[in-house]
Design a protein around this motif. Structure first.
Motif, PDB file in Angstrom:
ATOM      1  N   MET B   1       0.845  -1.219   0.000  1.00  0.00           N
ATOM      2  CA  MET B   1       0.000   0.000   0.000  1.00  0.00           C
ATOM      3  C   MET B   1       0.863   1.244   0.000  1.00  0.00           C
ATOM      4  O   MET B   1       1.521   1.562   0.989  1.00  0.00           O
ATOM      5  N   GLU B   2       0.802   1.909  -1.054  1.00  0.00           N
ATOM      6  CA  GLU B   2       1.613   3.119  -1.144  1.00  0.00           C
ATOM      7  C   GLU B   2       0.805   4.284  -0.593  1.00  0.00           C
ATOM      8  O   GLU B   2       0.153   4.984  -1.329  1.00  0.00           O
ATOM      9  N   MET B   3       0.863   4.409   0.714  1.00  0.00           N
ATOM     10  CA  MET B   3       0.190   5.549   1.318  1.00  0.00           C
ATOM     11  C   MET B   3       1.115   6.761   1.226  1.00  0.00           C
ATOM     12  O   MET B   3       1.148   7.590   2.136  1.00  0.00           O
ATOM     13  N   ALA B   4       1.841   6.814   0.148  1.00  0.00           N
ATOM     14  CA  ALA B   4       2.787   7.905   0.007  1.00  0.00           C
ATOM     15  C   ALA B   4       2.062   9.239   0.186  1.00  0.00           C
ATOM     16  O   ALA B   4       2.416  10.042   1.037  1.00  0.00           O
ATOM     17  N   LYS B   5       1.051   9.415  -0.615  1.00  0.00           N
ATOM     18  CA  LYS B   5       0.219  10.611  -0.422  1.00  0.00           C
ATOM     19  C   LYS B   5      -0.507  10.437   0.897  1.00  0.00           C
ATOM     20  O   LYS B   5      -0.819   9.327   1.318  1.00  0.00           O
ATOM     21  N   LYS B   6      -0.796  11.512   1.513  1.00  0.00           N
ATOM     22  CA  LYS B   6      -1.292  11.366   2.889  1.00  0.00           C
ATOM     23  C   LYS B   6      -2.751  11.711   3.067  1.00  0.00           C
ATOM     24  O   LYS B   6      -3.411  12.162   2.142  1.00  0.00           O
ATOM     25  N   HIS B   7      -3.208  11.437   4.292  1.00  0.00           N
ATOM     26  CA  HIS B   7      -4.567  11.825   4.677  1.00  0.00           C
ATOM     27  C   HIS B   7      -5.617  11.158   3.813  1.00  0.00           C
ATOM     28  O   HIS B   7      -6.502  11.800   3.276  1.00  0.00           O
ATOM     29  N   LEU B   8      -5.506   9.843   3.708  1.00  0.00           N
ATOM     30  CA  LEU B   8      -6.497   9.097   2.948  1.00  0.00           C
ATOM     31  C   LEU B   8      -7.455   8.428   3.926  1.00  0.00           C
ATOM     32  O   LEU B   8      -7.036   7.916   4.951  1.00  0.00           O
ATOM     33  N   ASP B   9      -8.723   8.423   3.563  1.00  0.00           N
ATOM     34  CA  ASP B   9      -9.664   7.719   4.425  1.00  0.00           C
ATOM     35  C   ASP B   9      -9.867   6.299   3.904  1.00  0.00           C
ATOM     36  O   ASP B   9      -9.352   5.921   2.850  1.00  0.00           O
ATOM     37  N   ALA B  10     -10.627   5.510   4.672  1.00  0.00           N
ATOM     38  CA  ALA B  10     -10.763   4.098   4.342  1.00  0.00           C
ATOM     39  C   ALA B  10     -11.333   3.904   2.931  1.00  0.00           C
ATOM     40  O   ALA B  10     -10.881   3.030   2.189  1.00  0.00           O
ATOM     41  N   ALA B  11     -12.297   4.728   2.562  1.00  0.00           N
ATOM     42  CA  ALA B  11     -12.916   4.575   1.242  1.00  0.00           C
ATOM     43  C   ALA B  11     -11.913   4.876   0.131  1.00  0.00           C
ATOM     44  O   ALA B  11     -11.861   4.166  -0.885  1.00  0.00           O
ATOM     45  N   GLN B  12     -11.085   5.891   0.326  1.00  0.00           N
ATOM     46  CA  GLN B  12     -10.076   6.227  -0.684  1.00  0.00           C
ATOM     47  C   GLN B  12      -9.032   5.128  -0.787  1.00  0.00           C
ATOM     48  O   GLN B  12      -8.590   4.784  -1.887  1.00  0.00           O
ATOM     49  N   LEU B  13      -8.648   4.588   0.368  1.00  0.00           N
ATOM     50  CA  LEU B  13      -7.669   3.500   0.358  1.00  0.00           C
ATOM     51  C   LEU B  13      -8.250   2.289  -0.360  1.00  0.00           C
ATOM     52  O   LEU B  13      -7.558   1.622  -1.128  1.00  0.00           O
ATOM     53  N   LEU B  14      -9.521   2.018  -0.124  1.00  0.00           N
ATOM     54  CA  LEU B  14     -10.166   0.902  -0.796  1.00  0.00           C
ATOM     55  C   LEU B  14     -10.125   1.098  -2.305  1.00  0.00           C
ATOM     56  O   LEU B  14      -9.734   0.197  -3.041  1.00  0.00           O
ATOM     57  N   ARG B  15     -10.483   2.282  -2.755  1.00  0.00           N
ATOM     58  CA  ARG B  15     -10.470   2.544  -4.191  1.00  0.00           C
ATOM     59  C   ARG B  15      -9.064   2.381  -4.767  1.00  0.00           C
ATOM     60  O   ARG B  15      -8.877   1.768  -5.802  1.00  0.00           O
ATOM     61  N   LYS B  16      -8.076   2.914  -4.054  1.00  0.00           N
ATOM     62  CA  LYS B  16      -6.697   2.804  -4.499  1.00  0.00           C
ATOM     63  C   LYS B  16      -6.280   1.335  -4.582  1.00  0.00           C
ATOM     64  O   LYS B  16      -5.630   0.911  -5.541  1.00  0.00           O
ATOM     65  N   ALA B  17      -6.651   0.578  -3.570  1.00  0.00           N
ATOM     66  CA  ALA B  17      -6.266  -0.832  -3.543  1.00  0.00           C
ATOM     67  C   ALA B  17      -6.958  -1.593  -4.672  1.00  0.00           C
ATOM     68  O   ALA B  17      -6.356  -2.447  -5.319  1.00  0.00           O
ATOM     69  N   GLN B  18      -8.195  -1.239  -4.923  1.00  0.00           N
ATOM     70  CA  GLN B  18      -8.942  -1.957  -5.960  1.00  0.00           C
ATOM     71  C   GLN B  18      -8.430  -1.662  -7.355  1.00  0.00           C
ATOM     72  O   GLN B  18      -8.670  -2.429  -8.278  1.00  0.00           O
ATOM     73  N   ARG B  19      -7.728  -0.552  -7.494  1.00  0.00           N
ATOM     74  CA  ARG B  19      -7.122  -0.250  -8.782  1.00  0.00           C
ATOM     75  C   ARG B  19      -6.017  -1.271  -9.087  1.00  0.00           C
ATOM     76  O   ARG B  19      -5.724  -1.572 -10.231  1.00  0.00           O
ATOM     77  N   LEU B  20      -5.405  -1.790  -8.027  1.00  0.00           N
ATOM     78  CA  LEU B  20      -4.349  -2.780  -8.207  1.00  0.00           C
ATOM     79  C   LEU B  20      -4.918  -4.190  -8.259  1.00  0.00           C
ATOM     80  O   LEU B  20      -4.439  -5.055  -8.988  1.00  0.00           O
ATOM     81  N   ASP B  21      -5.938  -4.448  -7.449  1.00  0.00           N
ATOM     82  CA  ASP B  21      -6.565  -5.765  -7.423  1.00  0.00           C
ATOM     83  C   ASP B  21      -8.044  -5.555  -7.121  1.00  0.00           C
ATOM     84  O   ASP B  21      -8.436  -5.287  -5.997  1.00  0.00           O
TER      85      ASP B  21
END
Lengths: 116, 116
Positions: B1-21
């Motif tokens: 998980m590249e939380m490089a950019k900051k201040h992400l909420d759970a929904a944003q992290l989910l979307r980011k993760a789903q872009r990969l899988d």
DNA sequence: TTACGTGCAAAAAATTTGCAGTTTC
DNA sequence: GAAACTGCAAATTTTTTGCACGTAA
């Protein structure tokens, strides 16, 4: 609302209010909290989410205090510090930021729990 | 998980993760966040609830920083301060409290918004 | 095997909203 | 009467849980 005792969450406040007037609704509690928060009359805490995802509220007093939550026994303690006041003044001058509300919460282990 | 950019909420992290899988589930995100939080690898913020009731996450770096949220424009700024470090050391010695995580969030008006 | 991590679906917890009826000034 | 406040019911949002399955040591 006698929030004399502190660190009450919305559900507890609702129960307390209903003891005085059984018809009080959840939404009234939330709406009132929003109002008080906007007026700066209460502070909102989450106490490091030790007891779930809710929020806790307390009357805002003259002097801000730090909240410490013990990750082991759950005890919440408070601490007033001049260094905290100094830090806020530093933020205001160094960042040119006008502080309205501030909140410092710390999670860790209290004196008693460290010893075990 | 590249939380490089900051201040992400759970929904944003989910979307980011789903872009990969695309099969990643909400619960995995929440479970992973719980884990990382317990390990002290991420910090959880609520940024004074300026944008709703959710929580935001960011990689924990060596140096803690203060988060300031502008109540008018919503801008989030960060600030590193020795006084903050000093304050934490004071809490540890004065209260005999072993700090694991700490979070200082401030709401107010940023430089630009004060001028309007 | 034994423990662990996952997706899925459903539940639970926390908070907000629309609406209609009251009260207040 | 307009503006503000309320209860009620229902909806939203955010987070958690039980379960069955697959994987890894």
């Amino acid at each position: 609302m006698e929030m004399a005792k502190k660190h009450l969450d919305a559900a507890q406040l609702l129960r307390k209010a209903q003891r005085l007037d059984a018809s009080v609704d959840r939404s009234t509690v939330y709406r009132t909290l929003q109002l008080l928060k906007r007026q700066g009359l209460i502070d909102e805490l989450d106490l490091m989410h030790i007891h779930g995802e809710g929020h806790y509220y307390e009357r805002k007093l003259n002097r801000d205090h730090i909240h410490m939550a013990c990750l082991r026994c759950g005890k919440i303690s408070e601490f007033v510090s001049d260094v905290f006041e100094k830090l806020k003044r530093q933020v205001e001058s160094d960042c040119r930021f006008r502080i309205v509300v501030s909140r410092l919460e710390i999670g860790g282990y209290c004196n008693a729990c460290q010893k075990r």
